[in-house]
Motif scaffolding. Structure first.
Motif, PDB file in Angstrom:
ATOM      1  N   ALA A 305      -8.135   8.050   6.985  1.00  0.00           N
ATOM      2  CA  ALA A 305      -6.712   8.307   6.747  1.00  0.00           C
ATOM      3  C   ALA A 305      -5.857   7.729   7.866  1.00  0.00           C
ATOM      4  O   ALA A 305      -4.839   7.078   7.619  1.00  0.00           O
ATOM      5  CB  ALA A 305      -6.461   9.804   6.614  1.00  0.00           C
ATOM      6  N   ALA A 306      -6.255   7.974   9.114  1.00  0.00           N
ATOM      7  CA  ALA A 306      -5.494   7.449  10.243  1.00  0.00           C
ATOM      8  C   ALA A 306      -5.553   5.933  10.284  1.00  0.00           C
ATOM      9  O   ALA A 306      -4.549   5.265  10.565  1.00  0.00           O
ATOM     10  CB  ALA A 306      -6.025   8.030  11.549  1.00  0.00           C
ATOM     11  N   ALA A 307      -6.723   5.361  10.003  1.00  0.00           N
ATOM     12  CA  ALA A 307      -6.870   3.908  10.011  1.00  0.00           C
ATOM     13  C   ALA A 307      -5.997   3.262   8.940  1.00  0.00           C
ATOM     14  O   ALA A 307      -5.371   2.222   9.177  1.00  0.00           O
ATOM     15  CB  ALA A 307      -8.333   3.529   9.803  1.00  0.00           C
ATOM     16  N   ASN A 308      -5.931   3.875   7.765  1.00  0.00           N
ATOM     17  CA  ASN A 308      -5.088   3.334   6.701  1.00  0.00           C
ATOM     18  C   ASN A 308      -3.613   3.348   7.082  1.00  0.00           C
ATOM     19  O   ASN A 308      -2.830   2.540   6.586  1.00  0.00           O
ATOM     20  CB  ASN A 308      -5.278   4.131   5.411  1.00  0.00           C
ATOM     21  N   GLY A 309      -3.223   4.293   7.953  1.00  0.00           N
ATOM     22  CA  GLY A 309      -1.831   4.384   8.394  1.00  0.00           C
ATOM     23  C   GLY A 309      -1.582   3.743   9.742  1.00  0.00           C
ATOM     24  O   GLY A 309      -0.503   3.925  10.321  1.00  0.00           O
ATOM     25  N   ASP A 310      -2.556   3.008  10.259  1.00  0.00           N
ATOM     26  CA  ASP A 310      -2.410   2.334  11.551  1.00  0.00           C
ATOM     27  C   ASP A 310      -1.179   1.422  11.504  1.00  0.00           C
ATOM     28  O   ASP A 310      -1.072   0.568  10.625  1.00  0.00           O
ATOM     29  CB  ASP A 310      -3.676   1.507  11.830  1.00  0.00           C
ATOM     30  N   PRO A 311      -0.237   1.577  12.445  1.00  0.00           N
ATOM     31  CA  PRO A 311       0.970   0.735  12.440  1.00  0.00           C
ATOM     32  C   PRO A 311       0.668  -0.757  12.497  1.00  0.00           C
ATOM     33  O   PRO A 311       1.482  -1.565  12.044  1.00  0.00           O
ATOM     34  CB  PRO A 311       1.718   1.197  13.693  1.00  0.00           C
ATOM     35  N   GLN A 312      -0.478  -1.132  13.045  1.00  0.00           N
ATOM     36  CA  GLN A 312      -0.829  -2.547  13.064  1.00  0.00           C
ATOM     37  C   GLN A 312      -1.181  -3.059  11.672  1.00  0.00           C
ATOM     38  O   GLN A 312      -1.127  -4.266  11.420  1.00  0.00           O
ATOM     39  CB  GLN A 312      -2.008  -2.782  14.006  1.00  0.00           C
ATOM     40  N   VAL A 313      -1.520  -2.137  10.770  1.00  0.00           N
ATOM     41  CA  VAL A 313      -1.861  -2.514   9.400  1.00  0.00           C
ATOM     42  C   VAL A 313      -0.700  -2.234   8.452  1.00  0.00           C
ATOM     43  O   VAL A 313      -0.391  -3.040   7.572  1.00  0.00           O
ATOM     44  CB  VAL A 313      -3.119  -1.746   8.930  1.00  0.00           C
ATOM     45  N   ARG A 314      -0.043  -1.072   8.654  1.00  0.00           N
ATOM     46  CA  ARG A 314       1.102  -0.688   7.821  1.00  0.00           C
ATOM     47  C   ARG A 314       2.266  -0.318   8.730  1.00  0.00           C
ATOM     48  O   ARG A 314       2.538   0.862   8.961  1.00  0.00           O
ATOM     49  CB  ARG A 314       0.743   0.500   6.923  1.00  0.00           C
ATOM     50  N   PRO A 315       2.985  -1.307   9.228  1.00  0.00           N
ATOM     51  CA  PRO A 315       4.117  -1.003  10.116  1.00  0.00           C
ATOM     52  C   PRO A 315       5.219  -0.224   9.427  1.00  0.00           C
ATOM     53  O   PRO A 315       5.905   0.572  10.047  1.00  0.00           O
ATOM     54  CB  PRO A 315       4.596  -2.394  10.566  1.00  0.00           C
ATOM     55  N   ASP A 316       5.399  -0.442   8.120  1.00  0.00           N
ATOM     56  CA  ASP A 316       6.403   0.280   7.337  1.00  0.00           C
ATOM     57  C   ASP A 316       5.678   1.184   6.348  1.00  0.00           C
ATOM     58  O   ASP A 316       5.260   0.748   5.282  1.00  0.00           O
ATOM     59  CB  ASP A 316       7.329  -0.696   6.609  1.00  0.00           C
ATOM     60  N   GLN A 317       5.539   2.446   6.721  1.00  0.00           N
ATOM     61  CA  GLN A 317       4.781   3.389   5.897  1.00  0.00           C
ATOM     62  C   GLN A 317       5.438   3.633   4.550  1.00  0.00           C
ATOM     63  O   GLN A 317       4.780   4.000   3.581  1.00  0.00           O
ATOM     64  CB  GLN A 317       4.632   4.722   6.638  1.00  0.00           C
ATOM     65  N   ALA A 318       6.762   3.424   4.466  1.00  0.00           N
ATOM     66  CA  ALA A 318       7.477   3.711   3.225  1.00  0.00           C
ATOM     67  C   ALA A 318       7.359   2.584   2.211  1.00  0.00           C
ATOM     68  O   ALA A 318       7.654   2.781   1.028  1.00  0.00           O
ATOM     69  CB  ALA A 318       8.951   3.988   3.529  1.00  0.00           C
ATOM     70  N   ALA A 319       6.946   1.400   2.650  1.00  0.00           N
ATOM     71  CA  ALA A 319       6.868   0.252   1.746  1.00  0.00           C
ATOM     72  C   ALA A 319       5.635   0.358   0.856  1.00  0.00           C
ATOM     73  O   ALA A 319       4.546   0.734   1.318  1.00  0.00           O
ATOM     74  CB  ALA A 319       6.837  -1.044   2.551  1.00  0.00           C
ATOM     75  N   LEU A 320       5.795   0.040  -0.424  1.00  0.00           N
ATOM     76  CA  LEU A 320       4.662   0.041  -1.337  1.00  0.00           C
ATOM     77  C   LEU A 320       3.660  -1.038  -0.921  1.00  0.00           C
ATOM     78  O   LEU A 320       4.038  -2.095  -0.409  1.00  0.00           O
ATOM     79  CB  LEU A 320       5.128  -0.210  -2.770  1.00  0.00           C
ATOM     80  N   THR A 321       2.390  -0.771  -1.157  1.00  0.00           N
ATOM     81  CA  THR A 321       1.346  -1.697  -0.724  1.00  0.00           C
ATOM     82  C   THR A 321       1.177  -2.872  -1.670  1.00  0.00           C
ATOM     83  O   THR A 321       0.496  -3.840  -1.339  1.00  0.00           O
ATOM     84  CB  THR A 321       0.001  -0.961  -0.598  1.00  0.00           C
ATOM     85  N   GLY A 322       1.772  -2.786  -2.871  1.00  0.00           N
ATOM     86  CA  GLY A 322       1.751  -3.918  -3.784  1.00  0.00           C
ATOM     87  C   GLY A 322       0.369  -4.342  -4.248  1.00  0.00           C
ATOM     88  O   GLY A 322       0.112  -5.519  -4.489  1.00  0.00           O
ATOM     89  N   GLY A 323      -0.544  -3.401  -4.385  1.00  0.00           N
ATOM     90  CA  GLY A 323      -1.882  -3.724  -4.859  1.00  0.00           C
ATOM     91  C   GLY A 323      -2.843  -4.143  -3.771  1.00  0.00           C
ATOM     92  O   GLY A 323      -4.004  -4.465  -4.052  1.00  0.00           O
TER      93      GLY A 323
END
Length: 402
Positions: A305-323
């Motif tokens: 869970a933390a890795a998926n939310g890592d800012p280096q991977v998802r800097p904008d948590q609110a943005a959809l991942t688009g698949g």
């Protein structure tokens, strides 16, 4: 296990921990047992890519002499004869046995079973106009489908559902549930040994590699797959329905039907993955990880869970991942969830959600989003209940739309 961990602030909590401690944080488990919580995407990937340095063999733990026999996390990290804690060449053969047996599941047969069981569950509640989609639907459907795929009859599968859920919950009735599931699995194996038939159990028992493993080992792996396959899939269904009912980004999905179901399911694997934290890996020698000195035998807990939310991977948590499917929700490396198991879980979850939206197109929350409660588990992420209301509809047998 504090309040921030149990509510919707968990994502920010992980980020705060990362900011304070870096990608690898010191934590204590029940009984003041020390461990490392791996928060960084790169670090989780590094660990799972290097089994020689970070082993799945729990026998390496340097604290076993300090762990009491009744320690509550023994079931999660204890020495077990299942595939989860097997390493090396033996794990490769064992993994191939399981993967091949699951890969032979026909996707059309899978969907047929999932649709039939989903319709049957909805028939039980559709005339009431209200239901709990966790207890009455999400926590039942995967177990029914998996039991059928393994080779149980529909009646036997229905009898297993309460035991599987009791086992997973770890509360009163867990031991009795475990014993019932184990006994049922043993009976199925015994019958398939003398009379092979369709189903995962028979394919595991008669696989080319099966002679290299005892009946007990095959039984253990059957237990792992049906239990580990059920609860995360149930949470995937529940968490996706929650997202679609509470997030404006997916509001159109409810009236539009199926077109956004896949997108919502993918988003859940990033934002509220059912598999949150996994124990664990054990260092085979002293090493460095994320700026920390890891000692030989230290326990590392992987936080998907933390890795998926890592800012280096998802800097904008609110943005959809688009698949984007680069999430770590199914693990990585030798001990990741087998690809056929992932396909089966996705097939069950997607079918269950699509059938529900087809049958109950105006379904809506019966409580405020803030009133929803997450189960108090550090390992899995799922709701206690999901109360909904909808326009009462007839059953399929009485002229439903399906």
């Amino acid at each position: 296990m504090g309040p921030r961990f149990q509510n919707d602030d968990r994502t920010q909590l992980y980020r705060d921990m990362r900011e304070k401690h870096g990608p690898v944080a010191p934590v204590t488990l029940p009984g003041d047992v020390p461990a490392w919580l791996v928060l960084g995407y790169r670090e989780v990937h590094q660990i799972t890519s290097n089994p020689a340095l970070f082993s799945r063999d729990s026998g390496l733990w340097n604290l076993w002499d300090q762990i009491p026999a009744d320690w509550p996390l023994i079931p999660m990290v204890g020495k077990q004869p299942s595939i989860l804690y097997t390493v090396g060449e033996r794990h490769e053969r064992r993994s191939a046995l399981v993967s091949d047996a699951l890969a032979a599941v026909d996707p059309f047969e899978l969907r047929d079973h999932a649709e039939r069981f989903a319709d049957g569950l909805i028939d039980r509640l559709c005339g009431r106009g209200e239901a709990d989609l966790i207890g009455e639907y999400a926590k039942v459907l995967p177990a029914l489908v998996l039991a059928r795929l393994y080779g149980f009859s529909d009646e036997e599968g229905a009898g297993l559902v309460p035991s599987i859920n009791a086992l997973v919950n770890g509360t009163e009735g867990a031991l009795a549930g475990h014993d019932h599931v184990r006994a049922s699995m043993g009976e199925l194996l015994a019958s398939r040994h003398s009379a092979p038939a369709a189903g995962v159990a028979s394919r595991m028992l008669h696989h080319d590699y099966a002679d290299g493993f005892s009946r007990e080992e095959i039984l253990q792996d059957m237990m792992v797959n049906i239990v580990a396959g059920h609860q995360p899939t149930a949470d995937w269904i529940g968490n996706t329905l929650r997202l679609m009912l509470t997030d404006d980004r997916f509001a159109a999905s409810l009236s539009g039907g199926r077109h956004s179901v896949g997108e919502a399911m993918n988003e859940v694997l990033w934002e509220e993955t059912p598999s949150q934290n996994i124990a664990g890996r054990w260092a085979t020698r002293d090493t460095q990880l994320g700026g920390r000195r890891i000692t030989e035998g230290d326990l590392l807990i992987l936080s998907f869970a933390a890795a998926n939310g890592d800012p280096q991977v998802r800097p904008d948590q609110a943005a959809l991942t688009g698949g984007n499917n680069a999430f770590l929700s199914f693990g990585h490396g030798d001990h990741r969830c087998p690809y056929p198991a992932q396909d089966i879980a996705e097939g069950i979850a997607r079918t269950g959600i699509e059938v529900l939206l087809d049958r109950l197109p105006d379904v809506d929350l019966a409580v405020s989003a803030r009133a929803l409660v997450w189960r108090p588990s550090p390992w899995l992420r799922g709701l206690e209940s999901l109360p909904v209301r909808f326009t009462p509809t007839p059953t399929t047998a009485a002229g439903g739309t399906r």
